[in-house]
Design a protein around this motif. Structure first.
Motif, PDB file in Angstrom:
ATOM      1  N   VAL A   1       0.828  -1.212   0.000  1.00 42.63           N
ATOM      2  CA  VAL A   1       0.000   0.000   0.000  1.00 42.63           C
ATOM      3  C   VAL A   1       0.859   1.258   0.000  1.00 42.63           C
ATOM      4  O   VAL A   1       0.614   2.201  -0.738  1.00 42.63           O
ATOM      5  N   GLY A   2       1.868   1.299   0.880  1.00 45.25           N
ATOM      6  CA  GLY A   2       2.778   2.437   0.906  1.00 45.25           C
ATOM      7  C   GLY A   2       2.215   3.686   1.542  1.00 45.25           C
ATOM      8  O   GLY A   2       2.530   4.796   1.125  1.00 45.25           O
ATOM      9  N   ASN A   3       1.375   3.508   2.593  1.00 45.82           N
ATOM     10  CA  ASN A   3       0.848   4.674   3.301  1.00 45.82           C
ATOM     11  C   ASN A   3       1.591   4.950   4.609  1.00 45.82           C
ATOM     12  O   ASN A   3       1.197   5.841   5.371  1.00 45.82           O
ATOM     13  N   GLY A   4       2.647   4.182   4.895  1.00 49.29           N
ATOM     14  CA  GLY A   4       3.434   4.386   6.105  1.00 49.29           C
ATOM     15  C   GLY A   4       2.795   3.861   7.373  1.00 49.29           C
ATOM     16  O   GLY A   4       3.374   3.977   8.453  1.00 49.29           O
ATOM     17  N   LYS A   5       1.609   3.254   7.263  1.00 47.44           N
ATOM     18  CA  LYS A   5       0.891   2.766   8.445  1.00 47.44           C
ATOM     19  C   LYS A   5       0.595   1.267   8.365  1.00 47.44           C
ATOM     20  O   LYS A   5       0.722   0.555   9.345  1.00 47.44           O
ATOM     21  N   ARG A   6       0.206   0.813   7.195  1.00 43.89           N
ATOM     22  CA  ARG A   6      -0.107  -0.611   7.024  1.00 43.89           C
ATOM     23  C   ARG A   6       1.178  -1.393   6.756  1.00 43.89           C
ATOM     24  O   ARG A   6       2.040  -0.961   5.999  1.00 43.89           O
ATOM     25  N   ASP A   7       1.288  -2.561   7.373  1.00 38.81           N
ATOM     26  CA  ASP A   7       2.469  -3.409   7.213  1.00 38.81           C
ATOM     27  C   ASP A   7       2.521  -3.987   5.801  1.00 38.81           C
ATOM     28  O   ASP A   7       1.640  -4.716   5.385  1.00 38.81           O
ATOM     29  N   ASP A   8       3.596  -3.649   5.078  1.00 41.07           N
ATOM     30  CA  ASP A   8       3.757  -4.121   3.704  1.00 41.07           C
ATOM     31  C   ASP A   8       4.744  -5.277   3.590  1.00 41.07           C
ATOM     32  O   ASP A   8       5.157  -5.633   2.476  1.00 41.07           O
ATOM     33  N   SER A   9       5.098  -5.901   4.697  1.00 45.06           N
ATOM     34  CA  SER A   9       6.117  -6.953   4.688  1.00 45.06           C
ATOM     35  C   SER A   9       5.730  -8.129   3.801  1.00 45.06           C
ATOM     36  O   SER A   9       6.542  -8.630   3.016  1.00 45.06           O
ATOM     37  N   LYS A  10       4.489  -8.604   3.906  1.00 46.05           N
ATOM     38  CA  LYS A  10       4.059  -9.768   3.119  1.00 46.05           C
ATOM     39  C   LYS A  10       4.095  -9.470   1.628  1.00 46.05           C
ATOM     40  O   LYS A  10       4.476 -10.328   0.821  1.00 46.05           O
ATOM     41  N   ALA A  11       3.708  -8.256   1.251  1.00 44.57           N
ATOM     42  CA  ALA A  11       3.737  -7.889  -0.163  1.00 44.57           C
ATOM     43  C   ALA A  11       5.178  -7.861  -0.678  1.00 44.57           C
ATOM     44  O   ALA A  11       5.465  -8.312  -1.796  1.00 44.57           O
ATOM     45  N   PHE A  12       6.101  -7.362   0.139  1.00 45.43           N
ATOM     46  CA  PHE A  12       7.516  -7.345  -0.255  1.00 45.43           C
ATOM     47  C   PHE A  12       8.043  -8.766  -0.436  1.00 45.43           C
ATOM     48  O   PHE A  12       8.793  -9.048  -1.377  1.00 45.43           O
ATOM     49  N   LEU A  13       7.635  -9.664   0.459  1.00 40.08           N
ATOM     50  CA  LEU A  13       8.102 -11.054   0.349  1.00 40.08           C
ATOM     51  C   LEU A  13       7.505 -11.751  -0.872  1.00 40.08           C
ATOM     52  O   LEU A  13       8.167 -12.571  -1.511  1.00 40.08           O
ATOM     53  N   LYS A  14       6.241 -11.441  -1.207  1.00 45.48           N
ATOM     54  CA  LYS A  14       5.649 -12.014  -2.420  1.00 45.48           C
ATOM     55  C   LYS A  14       6.397 -11.528  -3.661  1.00 45.48           C
ATOM     56  O   LYS A  14       6.667 -12.303  -4.582  1.00 45.48           O
ATOM     57  N   ALA A  15       6.708 -10.248  -3.675  1.00 44.98           N
ATOM     58  CA  ALA A  15       7.476  -9.712  -4.802  1.00 44.98           C
ATOM     59  C   ALA A  15       8.852 -10.368  -4.868  1.00 44.98           C
ATOM     60  O   ALA A  15       9.324 -10.737  -5.950  1.00 44.98           O
ATOM     61  N   TRP A  16       9.485 -10.546  -3.709  1.00 46.34           N
ATOM     62  CA  TRP A  16      10.805 -11.172  -3.676  1.00 46.34           C
ATOM     63  C   TRP A  16      10.756 -12.616  -4.175  1.00 46.34           C
ATOM     64  O   TRP A  16      11.673 -13.068  -4.869  1.00 46.34           O
ATOM     65  N   GLU A  17       9.717 -13.327  -3.838  1.00 45.71           N
ATOM     66  CA  GLU A  17       9.594 -14.711  -4.300  1.00 45.71           C
ATOM     67  C   GLU A  17       9.602 -14.771  -5.826  1.00 45.71           C
ATOM     68  O   GLU A  17      10.272 -15.628  -6.422  1.00 45.71           O
ATOM     69  N   SER A  18       8.886 -13.860  -6.470  1.00 43.38           N
ATOM     70  CA  SER A  18       8.878 -13.822  -7.934  1.00 43.38           C
ATOM     71  C   SER A  18      10.232 -13.370  -8.473  1.00 43.38           C
ATOM     72  O   SER A  18      10.720 -13.895  -9.483  1.00 43.38           O
ATOM     73  N   VAL A  19      10.842 -12.409  -7.810  1.00 50.16           N
ATOM     74  CA  VAL A  19      12.166 -11.942  -8.214  1.00 50.16           C
ATOM     75  C   VAL A  19      13.170 -13.083  -8.152  1.00 50.16           C
ATOM     76  O   VAL A  19      13.960 -13.307  -9.080  1.00 50.16           O
ATOM     77  N   CYS A  20      13.140 -13.810  -7.070  1.00 51.60           N
ATOM     78  CA  CYS A  20      14.121 -14.873  -6.847  1.00 51.60           C
ATOM     79  C   CYS A  20      13.925 -16.043  -7.808  1.00 51.60           C
ATOM     80  O   CYS A  20      14.877 -16.759  -8.121  1.00 51.60           O
ATOM     81  N   GLN A  21      12.710 -16.226  -8.306  1.00 53.15           N
ATOM     82  CA  GLN A  21      12.432 -17.316  -9.234  1.00 53.15           C
ATOM     83  C   GLN A  21      12.641 -16.924 -10.695  1.00 53.15           C
ATOM     84  O   GLN A  21      12.630 -17.780 -11.577  1.00 53.15           O
ATOM     85  N   SER A  22      12.836 -15.637 -10.948  1.00 55.57           N
ATOM     86  CA  SER A  22      12.990 -15.176 -12.322  1.00 55.57           C
ATOM     87  C   SER A  22      14.333 -15.622 -12.890  1.00 55.57           C
ATOM     88  O   SER A  22      15.377 -15.479 -12.251  1.00 55.57           O
ATOM     89  N   THR A  23      14.303 -16.137 -14.103  1.00 56.54           N
ATOM     90  CA  THR A  23      15.548 -16.542 -14.763  1.00 56.54           C
ATOM     91  C   THR A  23      16.174 -15.383 -15.537  1.00 56.54           C
ATOM     92  O   THR A  23      17.368 -15.391 -15.810  1.00 56.54           O
ATOM     93  N   LYS A  24      15.358 -14.379 -15.879  1.00 59.92           N
ATOM     94  CA  LYS A  24      15.894 -13.159 -16.481  1.00 59.92           C
ATOM     95  C   LYS A  24      16.342 -12.241 -15.353  1.00 59.92           C
ATOM     96  O   LYS A  24      15.772 -12.272 -14.264  1.00 59.92           O
ATOM     97  N   PRO A  25      17.358 -11.381 -15.576  1.00 62.16           N
ATOM     98  CA  PRO A  25      17.785 -10.445 -14.522  1.00 62.16           C
ATOM     99  C   PRO A  25      16.619  -9.550 -14.092  1.00 62.16           C
ATOM    100  O   PRO A  25      16.175  -8.689 -14.858  1.00 62.16           O
ATOM    101  N   PRO A  26      16.083  -9.750 -12.900  1.00 65.68           N
ATOM    102  CA  PRO A  26      14.870  -9.039 -12.479  1.00 65.68           C
ATOM    103  C   PRO A  26      15.186  -7.735 -11.746  1.00 65.68           C
ATOM    104  O   PRO A  26      16.277  -7.548 -11.203  1.00 65.68           O
TER     105      PRO A  26
END
Length: 332
Positions: free
Chosen positions: A41-66
């Protein structure tokens, strides 16, 4: 007109779907991962940790330089989070254009109070951007804790690059480099109050081939601290102050054997610091600090411009000790 429109549709349909979607702004390509697309969300109040980890999971699985994008104009609240590798791509980029904020309450950290943003076993990682990483360390500074807390830490990483980051108000250490190889750091701005305890700017431990240059570091402790097991560390064009200077050590705590070798600090400014260039070892320890060069350093209002302290005792009252077994083992 209908015939022309049909031909246009045929042309678009026969082109590469991914390219067409990118041209018309419908897609950012399979190698660009914006954390907002994963629920941040990026409003400085809601915890965005899970969203960051979901994005990281896709980044880490990408075979192209992500690229993992943290967009400008938003502030993302992040609880303690570990981004683990190894990943499939040999090169991973994180673009920090927005701000990242730590929780203001220590209770939000849970049992692990050592790491806030933690990267482990990630090779080829590059992090850069104009956003601010704010550790909100004000709640931590009054607490006297033996545990070392790191705002941004890297364990077992190879070919790591950090550029143009702004890191402020760390809980304790701003950046920690552990068990890593081939690290390049440039253009950092690190800033915490002069009275913030244990707030080293950059701490390097058990790592080799580390270069730090063109950075501004103002903290309540060492601007750069170089610990045990380090080899080939170069720091140049550093503006340090306030703080305790650039230190090799402390080494040999609790009678341990510690080593630091091939350390080169040059072309740097120390302004209003307690120390400038320093080597510090505990009583009773063993090992070595060798091939260390301090070169072309400029000191302004510095209490101890160059200091070699073989009786390091930050809390006073330390017993003077000699490691007899180490002395005997070094006899010819």
């Amino acid at each position: 007109m209908a015939g022309i429109f049909a031909i246009l549709l045929l042309f678009l349909g026969s082109s590469t779907p991914g390219r067409a979607r990118t041209l018309y702004g419908l897609d950012h390509g399979p190698s660009n991962f914006d954390v907002v697309r994963f629920g941040a969300v990026g409003n400085g109040k809601r915890d965005d940790s899970k969203a960051f980890l979901k994005a990281w999971e896709s980044v880490c699985q990408s075979t192209k330089p992500p690229t993992m994008t943290i967009p400008a104009g938003k502030t993302f609240l992040l609880n303690p989070t570990t981004f683990r590798g190894p990943c499939k791509s040999p090169a991973i980029n994180i673009q920090v254009s927005g701000n990242i904020l730590a929780p203001s309450s220590i209770s939000s950290w849970g049992n692990d109070q050592e790491h806030w943003i933690h990267f482990k076993c990630v090779d080829g990682l590059s992090i850069q951007g104009s956003g601010t990483i704010d550790g909100q360390g004000h709640a931590w500074w009054p607490i006297k804790s033996a545990q070392e807390t790191h705002a941004l830490s890297f364990d077992v990483c190879t070919n790591l690059k950090l550029r143009d980051l702004h890191i402020v108000n760390s809980q304790q250490r701003h950046i920690a480099i552990h068990n890593s190889n081939t690290v390049y750091i440039k253009g950092l701005h690190i800033n915490s109050p002069e009275d913030s305890p244990n707030s080293d700017g950059i701490h390097i431990q058990s790592s080799q081939h580390v270069n730090v240059e063109n950075s501004f570091i103002a903290t309540g402790d060492d601007c750069i601290s170089i610990g045990d097991g380090t080899y080939d560390v170069n720091a140049s064009k550093i503006t340090c102050g306030p703080g305790h200077g650039i230190s090799v050590g402390s080494l040999g705590k609790d009678g341990s054997r510690s080593t630091a070798e091939m350390i080169h600090v040059k072309d740097s400014f120390f302004i209003g610091t307690k120390n400038g260039a320093r080597i510090k070892t505990w009583q009773g320890g063993s090992g070595f600090a060798r091939n260390i060069i301090f070169e072309n350093l400029i000191f302004t209002d510095v209490e101890n411009p160059i200091i070699i302290d073989q009786y390091y005792c930050p809390n006073k009252g330390c017993k003077n000790q000699v490691n007899v077994s180490a002395l005997i083992s070094n006899l010819p």
